[in-house]
Design an enzyme around this catalytic site. Structure first.
Site, short mmCIF file in Angstrom:
data_model
loop_
_atom_site.label_atom_id
_atom_site.label_comp_id
_atom_site.label_asym_id
_atom_site.label_seq_id
_atom_site.Cartn_x
_atom_site.Cartn_y
_atom_site.Cartn_z
N GLU A 1 -5.74 2.09 -2.76
CA GLU A 1 -4.89 0.90 -2.95
C GLU A 1 -5.16 0.28 -4.32
OE1 GLU A 1 -5.52 -2.63 -0.67
OE2 GLU A 1 -7.67 -2.59 -0.89
N ARG B 1 -23.86 -9.72 -3.18
CA ARG B 1 -23.11 -10.87 -2.64
C ARG B 1 -24.03 -11.65 -1.70
NH1 ARG B 1 -16.83 -9.29 -1.48
NH2 ARG B 1 -16.63 -7.68 -3.08
N GLU C 1 -4.03 6.86 7.89
CA GLU C 1 -4.53 7.72 6.83
C GLU C 1 -5.47 8.75 7.40
OE1 GLU C 1 -6.49 5.27 3.91
OE2 GLU C 1 -4.62 4.86 2.87
N LYS D 1 0.82 -1.22 0.00
CA LYS D 1 0.00 0.00 0.00
C LYS D 1 0.85 1.27 0.00
CE LYS D 1 -3.97 -2.29 2.00
NZ LYS D 1 -5.34 -2.10 2.47
N HIS E 1 -16.80 4.53 -2.27
CA HIS E 1 -15.68 3.70 -2.73
C HIS E 1 -15.92 3.45 -4.23
CE1 HIS E 1 -12.82 0.13 -2.49
NE2 HIS E 1 -13.37 0.03 -3.69
N GLU F 1 -8.27 1.41 -6.64
CA GLU F 1 -9.37 1.81 -5.74
C GLU F 1 -9.21 3.25 -5.27
OE1 GLU F 1 -10.75 -2.44 -3.88
OE2 GLU F 1 -9.55 -1.17 -2.59
N ARG G 1 -5.10 -8.34 -8.99
CA ARG G 1 -5.75 -9.64 -9.27
C ARG G 1 -7.16 -9.37 -9.80
NH1 ARG G 1 -9.46 -9.10 -5.28
NH2 ARG G 1 -8.73 -8.21 -3.35
P1 ADP Z 1 -8.93 -3.60 2.56
O1 ADP Z 1 -7.64 -3.85 1.84
O2 ADP Z 1 -9.01 -4.19 3.92
O3 ADP Z 1 -10.14 -3.89 1.71
P2 ADP Z 1 -9.11 -0.77 1.86
O4 ADP Z 1 -7.97 0.14 2.01
O5 ADP Z 1 -9.44 -1.23 0.46
O6 ADP Z 1 -8.92 -2.02 2.82
O7 ADP Z 1 -10.41 -0.10 2.47
C1 ADP Z 1 -11.65 -0.78 2.61
C2 ADP Z 1 -12.74 0.21 2.95
O8 ADP Z 1 -12.47 0.89 4.19
C3 ADP Z 1 -12.93 1.33 1.94
O9 ADP Z 1 -13.74 0.96 0.86
C4 ADP Z 1 -13.58 2.41 2.79
O10 ADP Z 1 -14.95 2.15 3.00
C5 ADP Z 1 -12.86 2.24 4.12
N1 ADP Z 1 -11.67 3.13 4.18
C6 ADP Z 1 -10.39 2.77 3.93
N2 ADP Z 1 -9.55 3.82 4.08
C7 ADP Z 1 -10.32 4.88 4.42
C8 ADP Z 1 -10.05 6.26 4.71
N3 ADP Z 1 -8.81 6.75 4.70
N4 ADP Z 1 -11.11 7.05 5.02
C9 ADP Z 1 -12.37 6.57 5.05
N5 ADP Z 1 -12.68 5.30 4.80
C10 ADP Z 1 -11.68 4.44 4.49
#
Ligand code: ADP
Length: 446
Positions: free
Chosen positions: A288, A336, A200, A116, A208, A275, A292
């Site tokens: 991130e 899902r 963060e 990341k 998202h 994403e 895949r």
């Molecule tokens: P994972 O790899 O566990 O799926 P992600 O980084 O993709 O984690 O984040 C998953 C979800 O968590 C995002 O879709 C969002 O809803 C929430 N999220 C992640 N980072 C943040 C952030 N900085 N601020 C607000 N929500 C976040």
């Protein structure tokens, strides 16, 4: 083209990959754990090899067993699906050393974009906005306090090795940070055997939204538009759709261009997802990259009329991408269906399916490995089916989803179907007016 493809996965995705292989005329090898003996991917594959007992670290994650299965059966390529070994750079490297093509990006790309912190740096360098935060791992509470003060509360602590929304904590003010640091670290340690955390800025009430990309070895870097995955519970996606009902065409174009800048800069190869979180002003921030195929890939397939798995295989075989991006047509929504009880905090509900009836008709796609009498084992992810609905527009897709759920019958275990029915009746959802906090705020679940 490959002579034989081994599918290093289980469940619906194993069957999904197998279907494309059959259409391409490529023989398949299924691998399975003892508890998955009666799974459909085993039934429909040309050959099947048992790779160990139920726990995934003794079967689907056991690299030597999977490689032996490939060698014994003469498979010259391995498709890892999602989860398990799909983002394991070491596995991809060992495949290459064994002269077996890993259907996915190079070990170098997985290492770089799967990390990341590195991925964020890469995107930042090419001018894509990223969520502000720590440069890498936050080592202790004092450092966490210092960085949080710099970027400003609220912040989010996230597991470095994260996935599936585990090991994440929102911290509203300094007094909460110590406890959050411990609980997120413990959760990350238990889930990923790695308790490292990063930080963060917490983007408030975000959407998202992610971009699907495909990149081949001939310099073609394409994106196939977005998927809006804002309907989440505990940071895990439950419903995904395309197009996003929220963003303007101008933002859509910019997000696609940003995604391509990132993948071009690392010479990425294969399918991937970039994403982003999008705030209420439609500002987008990279969070991130998934190196895949993703669970929600069929949403893109339905609106773009293409087979992403086929293109993954073509790319790995050194061919050019067959499906150039065309405009999106209509609207697709994926639901899902998990073996979980929405009336009891979504607790897992494994066991025997006593009766099953899938919906059908125009615009209804079911990707699933289960059937009447199938026993959902307690050992793996609880996803038992995906229902992907296509309609001429969003309103049509919602009406079609409602009628499809009327036909959908599962008895013997609890599923997320009642939850989806509630969402489909919610005014905010119907109007496309939601963000990642939608379920907490608007869906009454116990
Ligand atoms: P994972 O790899 O566990 O799926 P992600 O980084 O993709 O984690 O984040 C998953 C979800 O968590 C995002 O879709 C969002 O809803 C929430 N999220 C992640 N980072 C943040 C952030 N900085 N601020 C607000 N929500 C976040």
């Amino acid at each position: 083209m490959f002579k034989k493809i081994l599918i290093a996965n289980r469940g619906e995705i194993a069957l999904r990959i197998l279907r494309t292989c059959k259409e391409l005329g490529i023989p398949t090898v299924a691998v399975y754990s003892e508890v998955d003996r009666d799974s459909l991917h085993v039934v429909f594959a040309d050959e099947a090899v048992c790779i160990g007992p139920a726990p995934s670290n003794q079967s689907y994650l056991k690299i030597p067993s999977i490689l032996s299965a490939a060698q014994i059966t003469g498979a010259d390529a391995i498709h890892p699906g999602y989860g398990f070994l799909a983002e394991n750079a070491e596995f991809s490297e060992i495949c290459a050393d064994s002269n077996i093509k890993f259907i996915g990006p190079s070990p170098d790309s997985i290492r770089k974009m799967g990390d990341k912190a590195f991925a964020k740096e890469t995107m930042k360098k090419v001018g894509v906005p990223v969520v502000s935060g720590s440069a890498g791992v936050v080592n202790d509470v004092d450092e966490a306090k210092k960085i949080a003060a710099e970027i400003g509360y609220p912040v989010m602590l996230k597991a470095s090795a994260g996935g599936g929304g585990k090991g994440m904590r929102i911290v509203l003010e300094e007094s909460e940070i110590e406890k959050a640091f411990q609980t997120a670290g413990n959760e990350a340690g238990a889930a990923f055997s790695n308790s490292a955390l990063y930080m963060e800025k917490y983007v408030e009430n975000p959407r998202h939204i992610e971009i699907q990309v495909l990149c081949d070895q001939h310099g073609n870097f394409y994106h196939y538009g977005e998927r809006d995955c804002s309907i989440q519970r505990r940071h895990q996606k439950l419903i995904e759709e395309s197009p996003s009902p929220f963003i303007t065409n101008a933002v859509r174009t910019k997000m696609g261009e940003a995604a391509l800048l990132g993948v071009r800069s690392v010479n990425y190869e294969g399918a991937g997802t970039i994403e982003f979180l999008v705030d209420k002003h439609q500002n987008f921030y990279f969070i991130e990259m998934n190196t895949r195929i993703q669970v929600e890939h069929p949403v893109t397939e339905m609106v773009r009329n293409l087979d992403l798995i086929k293109n993954q295989i073509l790319i790995a075989a050194g061919r050019e991408i067959e499906d150039k991006p065309l405009d999106s047509r209509g609207h697709a929504i994926e639901f899902r269906i998990n073996a979980e009880d929405p009336d009891h905090n979504f607790r897992p509900s494994p066991g025997q399916i006593e009766y099953l009836h899938f919906p059908g008709g125009f615009g209804v796609r079911i990707d699933s490995h289960v059937y009447t009498d199938y026993v959902v084992p307690p050992n793996y992810d609880s996803l038992i089916a995906k229902m992907i609905i296509w309609g001429t527009d969003r309103k049509h897709a919602i009406a079609r989803a409602r009628r499809a759920f009327e036909e959908f019958q599962v008895e013997g275990i609890k599923t997320t179907i009642p939850f989806h029915k509630k969402v489909l009746e919610n005014e905010k959802f119907i109007n496309g007016d939601f963000d990642t906090s939608f379920i907490d705020k608007h869906i009454n679940i116990n």
